[in-house]
Enzyme design. Structure first.
Site, PDB file in Angstrom:
ATOM      1  N   MET A  27      45.899  39.640  38.265  1.00  0.00           N
ATOM      2  CA  MET A  27      44.610  39.772  37.586  1.00  0.00           C
ATOM      3  C   MET A  27      43.896  38.456  37.264  1.00  0.00           C
ATOM      4  O   MET A  27      42.831  38.466  36.661  1.00  0.00           O
ATOM      5  CB  MET A  27      44.748  40.620  36.308  1.00  0.00           C
ATOM      6  CG  MET A  27      45.192  42.041  36.587  1.00  0.00           C
ATOM      7  SD  MET A  27      45.651  43.034  35.138  1.00  0.00           S
ATOM      8  CE  MET A  27      44.183  43.026  34.147  1.00  0.00           C
ATOM      9  N   HIS A  56      49.303  34.650  47.719  1.00  0.00           N
ATOM     10  CA  HIS A  56      47.972  34.117  48.036  1.00  0.00           C
ATOM     11  C   HIS A  56      47.797  33.817  49.519  1.00  0.00           C
ATOM     12  O   HIS A  56      46.940  33.015  49.890  1.00  0.00           O
ATOM     13  CB  HIS A  56      47.717  32.829  47.238  1.00  0.00           C
ATOM     14  CG  HIS A  56      47.521  33.055  45.775  1.00  0.00           C
ATOM     15  ND1 HIS A  56      47.304  32.023  44.877  1.00  0.00           N
ATOM     16  CD2 HIS A  56      47.501  34.191  45.041  1.00  0.00           C
ATOM     17  CE1 HIS A  56      47.173  32.526  43.655  1.00  0.00           C
ATOM     18  NE2 HIS A  56      47.292  33.836  43.724  1.00  0.00           N
TER      19      HIS A  56
HETATM   20  C1  LIG Z   1      51.223  40.795  43.520  1.00  0.00           C
HETATM   21  C2  LIG Z   1      49.982  40.000  43.775  1.00  0.00           C
HETATM   22  C3  LIG Z   1      49.536  39.099  42.808  1.00  0.00           C
HETATM   23  C4  LIG Z   1      48.364  38.363  43.032  1.00  0.00           C
HETATM   24  N1  LIG Z   1      47.818  37.651  42.004  1.00  0.00           N
HETATM   25  C5  LIG Z   1      46.554  37.181  42.133  1.00  0.00           C
HETATM   26  C6  LIG Z   1      45.840  36.693  41.009  1.00  0.00           C
HETATM   27  O1  LIG Z   1      46.316  36.707  39.874  1.00  0.00           O
HETATM   28  N2  LIG Z   1      44.582  36.231  41.215  1.00  0.00           N
HETATM   29  C7  LIG Z   1      44.005  36.228  42.447  1.00  0.00           C
HETATM   30  O2  LIG Z   1      42.860  35.794  42.565  1.00  0.00           O
HETATM   31  N3  LIG Z   1      44.661  36.687  43.516  1.00  0.00           N
HETATM   32  C8  LIG Z   1      45.898  37.200  43.386  1.00  0.00           C
HETATM   33  N4  LIG Z   1      46.533  37.755  44.453  1.00  0.00           N
HETATM   34  C9  LIG Z   1      45.912  37.653  45.783  1.00  0.00           C
HETATM   35  C10 LIG Z   1      44.675  38.507  45.937  1.00  0.00           C
HETATM   36  O3  LIG Z   1      44.790  39.692  45.188  1.00  0.00           O
HETATM   37  C11 LIG Z   1      44.482  38.815  47.429  1.00  0.00           C
HETATM   38  O4  LIG Z   1      44.451  37.607  48.157  1.00  0.00           O
HETATM   39  C12 LIG Z   1      43.177  39.548  47.690  1.00  0.00           C
HETATM   40  O5  LIG Z   1      43.030  40.608  46.784  1.00  0.00           O
HETATM   41  C13 LIG Z   1      43.182  40.075  49.114  1.00  0.00           C
HETATM   42  O6  LIG Z   1      41.974  40.748  49.363  1.00  0.00           O
HETATM   43  P1  LIG Z   1      41.641  41.301  50.813  1.00  0.00           P
HETATM   44  O7  LIG Z   1      40.348  41.990  50.716  1.00  0.00           O
HETATM   45  O8  LIG Z   1      41.797  40.209  51.796  1.00  0.00           O
HETATM   46  O9  LIG Z   1      42.807  42.321  51.169  1.00  0.00           O
HETATM   47  P2  LIG Z   1      43.364  43.583  50.387  1.00  0.00           P
HETATM   48  O10 LIG Z   1      42.878  43.623  49.002  1.00  0.00           O
HETATM   49  O11 LIG Z   1      44.824  43.582  50.623  1.00  0.00           O
HETATM   50  O12 LIG Z   1      42.703  44.812  51.141  1.00  0.00           O
HETATM   51  C14 LIG Z   1      43.106  45.257  52.415  1.00  0.00           C
HETATM   52  C15 LIG Z   1      42.985  46.772  52.436  1.00  0.00           C
HETATM   53  O13 LIG Z   1      43.064  47.229  53.770  1.00  0.00           O
HETATM   54  C16 LIG Z   1      43.877  48.384  53.827  1.00  0.00           C
HETATM   55  N5  LIG Z   1      44.399  48.485  55.193  1.00  0.00           N
HETATM   56  C17 LIG Z   1      45.205  47.619  55.845  1.00  0.00           C
HETATM   57  N6  LIG Z   1      45.412  48.036  57.104  1.00  0.00           N
HETATM   58  C18 LIG Z   1      44.717  49.186  57.260  1.00  0.00           C
HETATM   59  C19 LIG Z   1      44.526  50.086  58.346  1.00  0.00           C
HETATM   60  N7  LIG Z   1      45.086  49.887  59.546  1.00  0.00           N
HETATM   61  N8  LIG Z   1      43.756  51.185  58.150  1.00  0.00           N
HETATM   62  C20 LIG Z   1      43.172  51.420  56.948  1.00  0.00           C
HETATM   63  N9  LIG Z   1      43.326  50.589  55.880  1.00  0.00           N
HETATM   64  C21 LIG Z   1      44.081  49.481  56.048  1.00  0.00           C
HETATM   65  C22 LIG Z   1      44.922  48.122  52.767  1.00  0.00           C
HETATM   66  O14 LIG Z   1      45.562  49.302  52.369  1.00  0.00           O
HETATM   67  C23 LIG Z   1      44.102  47.470  51.671  1.00  0.00           C
HETATM   68  O15 LIG Z   1      43.559  48.408  50.788  1.00  0.00           O
HETATM   69  C24 LIG Z   1      47.687  38.490  44.277  1.00  0.00           C
HETATM   70  C25 LIG Z   1      48.141  39.391  45.242  1.00  0.00           C
HETATM   71  C26 LIG Z   1      49.267  40.163  44.993  1.00  0.00           C
HETATM   72  C27 LIG Z   1      49.725  41.157  46.028  1.00  0.00           C
END
Ligand SMILES: Cc1cc2nc3c(=O)[nH]c(=O)nc-3n(C[C@H](O)[C@H](O)[C@H](O)COP(=O)(O)OP(=O)(O)OC[C@H]3O[C@@H](n4cnc5c(N)ncnc54)[C@H](O)[C@@H]3O)c2cc1C
Length: 604
Positions: free
Chosen positions: A135, A540
């Protein structure tokens, strides 16, 4: 006299006007072939943000493999306390599985970490990782955004030019000083870098409870040269100071503000939004016409396969591991890899899945004579009441204290010339290390943790495929500590953690000798050997579909996130950020989604 039907009508109208918008269910699809202007693959952090914005003026389908975390993950993704304690966050290969919200990804053995395999949690739910993360909300620095602009040849990425998009994505609420405990967890912030008149969907604020041990460890970090800053970490300045971090949290009820709670719910409440969400639906392939223009997505809901067509564009937002996987399965990637799995090559792009950055960390532990929160049957009722009624107490908060710096001169003078040269290539305000302080209940005393995260890693991992099928997970090579510069940086950071623990300012609360690794670990070699076996993740990982300029062999998308070599396809998530922006990536993911949505609306 008013008839019964008139009475019912009045009652229904009252209900409707009390809840403007439309039924929550109106925005969810029934599986089957359909066509939209835009198809967004992945209803995660960036995916829901860009979908919400595009759906203000066009029809948009969101394809999400997971469901609704408020239903499928109990309170774990909602209550801030669990953001730090959820079992599924374990990196061990024997982690407690939660397949309804996590992708169950396990890395290849990491040679630099004693050949360990890492369970790398990734959100499989509406909200994606914003529904699982810890968060923290932090932005990058002025210099790192200038570097981004320079790398992609586009001044729209300078700090000054991205700030409006950071502002558009977030609404800021200052700390509630009447509730915040303890009062000495003083918060500094700069309200001018937010603009609440824009009604930004992500709520950025502070938890109302701070673990008392972390207030002491904050003093230790200040004592070794990283004073309390006056701006917080959202004004383009990170390095050289510390602060209590802002969280993605709704202050009115102290619950998580994910992209689902923020962007999707705003879209659903807006009767003019043309958003349609397909849950439990996995995209298996992006489809192209004979001109290499993306025109749809092959999807699968519980074994039922069908096509969602796009008349304008497909936006890939499946995250750092799944976006490169889907590109490769769709024929975009290194030709040799695609051909080895009989995947017809649409665009031979050697950079797909390469350039994986990861900010790894370790922590140095000691005992402290301070109380730690442990949920017990005796305190459960009062702790819950305090959370539910007043948004106070341990359940209300995931927030903590962090500091950033470049390693000080006395420790960096021992770096090899190569490491010094590499570090000198970074902008002046790009911190090398982030220190985070935490506390855990221990068997004999509370355990304090001073952790160091590498913000400037030079090791690069990669993501590839093991078959032509979406049912096989992406292959993740983390390659931590494959560059010796990272080893030197982490050893120096380890010595800084010890300096913090040894600071006279906190000796009155410290008890016993160092717990981990223990004082027997002294030489650089011993320290490095211990670090290798105790590395952790901040989750990250980023940049596996690097944004760059045509001709850069690693570049996959241009500065408008358009995939090179094809038409009608963009990648908008942390995979398309060109490098790990120091800080934490979710704020940057929202900024990027807002920015590319504007580009699309403006015809770019
Ligand atoms: C445990 C944890 C702690 C973290 N702590 C922090 C923090 O404190 N602060 C911070 O800024 N960042 C933090 N991060 C990192 C940050 O949350 C992520 O880098 C960021 O949210 C990623 O965003 P995104 O849009 O790239 O991908 P995601 O948010 O992962 O979205 C990808 C989406 O695509 C979907 N998807 C994937 N493949 C398919 C498919 N083939 N078909 C349909 N849907 C699919 C997934 O289900 C998911 O919903 C953390 C991450 C985690 C896991």
């Amino acid at each position: 006299m008013v008839s019964l039907s008139a009475t019912l009508l009045i009652a229904f109208s009252a209900l409707v006007s009390a809840q403007p918008g439309r039924l929550y269910s109106s925005c969810f699809a029934i599986p089957g072939n359909a066509s939209y202007d835009y198809v967004v693959v992945g209803g995660g952090t960036a995916g829901l943000a860009i979908a919400k914005r595009l759906a203000e003026t066009a029809s948009v389908a969101v394809i999400e493999a997971g469901g609704v975390y408020e239903i499928e993950n109990g309170n774990q993704s909602v209550v801030p306390y669990f953001a730090l304690t959820m079992g599924v966050l374990s990196t061990s290969t024997s982690y407690p599985r939660q397949p309804l919200v996590d992708w169950d990804l396990i890395s290849q053995p990491v040679a630099g970490a004693g050949d360990k395999r890492i369970h790398y949690a990734r959100g499989k739910t509406l909200g994606g990782c914003s529904a699982l993360n810890t968060m923290g909300y932090l932005r990058g620095s002025v210099g790192t955004h200038q570097r981004w602009a320079d790398l992609v040849g586009d001044d729209s990425y300078t700090w000054e030019n991205v700030l409006p998009y950071f502002k558009k994505s977030a609404t800021f609420t200052p700390p509630n000083l009447a509730k915040r405990f303890p009062a000495n967890a003083t918060v500094q912030f700069d309200p001018t870098v937010f603009d609440n008149s824009l009604n930004g969907p992500i709520q950025v604020s502070y938890g109302n409870w701070i673990d008392v041990t972390t207030t002491w460890l904050a003093v230790a970090l200040q004592a070794i040269g990283m004073p309390l800053g006056s701006l917080g970490f959202n004004s383009g300045v990170l390095s050289g100071f510390g602060d209590w971090v802002t969280d993605e949290i709704k202050p009115e009820d102290a619950t998580r503000s994910s992209s689902e709670a923020g962007y999707l719910r705003q879209a659903i409440a807006d009767p003019n939004s043309a958003i349609t969400v397909y849950t439990h639906t996995q995209a298996s392939k992006i489809l192209f016409d004979s001109n290499k223009t993306a025109n749809g997505v092959l999807v699968n809901t519980a074994g039922f396969e069908y096509i969602i067509s796009a008349t304008q564009e497909v936006i890939l937002s499946a995250g750092v591991f799944h976006s490169p996987q889907l590109l490769m399965l769709s024929g975009i990637g290194p030709a040799a890899t695609l051909e080895s799995f009989d995947i017809p090559v649409i665009s031979n792009m050697s950079g797909v899945g390469q350039n994986l950055w990861d900010q790894i960390f370790f922590d140095v532990l000691s005992g402290v004579n301070l109380p730690a929160f442990i949920p017990t049957p005796e305190n459960e009722a009062s702790t819950l009441q305090s959370y539910l009624q007043d948004q106070e107490g341990p359940y209300s908060s995931a927030g903590g204290y962090v500091s950033f710096e470049k390693i000080p001169q006395d420790l960096r003078q021992n770096f090899s010339q190569r490491t010094q040269d590499l570090l000198a290539t970074l902008p002046e305000d790009w911190p090398e290390i982030e220190y985070i302080v935490l506390a855990y209940p221990g068997a004999n005393s509370t355990i304090g943790a001073v952790s160091a995260t590498i913000e400037a890693p030079f090791s690069r991992g990669n993501v590839t495929i093991s078959s032509s099928s979406i049912t096989d997970p992406p292959v993740i090579n983390l390659n931590w500590l494959s560059d010796p510069a990272d080893e030197e940086l982490l050893v120096a950071a380890f010595r800084r953690c010890r300096q913090a623990w040894d600071s006279p300012a906190i000796q009155q609360v410290r008890v016993g000798p160092e717990i981990a690794p223990g004082l027997a670990t002294q030489t650089d070699e011993e320290i490095l050997a211990w670090i290798r076996l105790n590395l952790g993740i901040q989750w990250h990982a980023s940049s596996s579909n690097k944004m760059g300029v045509e001709g850069d062999p690693l570049a996959v998308v241009d500065s408008k996130a358009r995939v090179f070599g094809v038409q009608g396809l963009r990648v908008v998530d942390v995979s398309s950020i060109p490098f790990s922006v120091p800080g934490h990536p979710s704020g940057t993911a929202y900024m990027l989604a807002e920015k590319i949505a504007d580009d699309i609306k403006n015809g770019n």
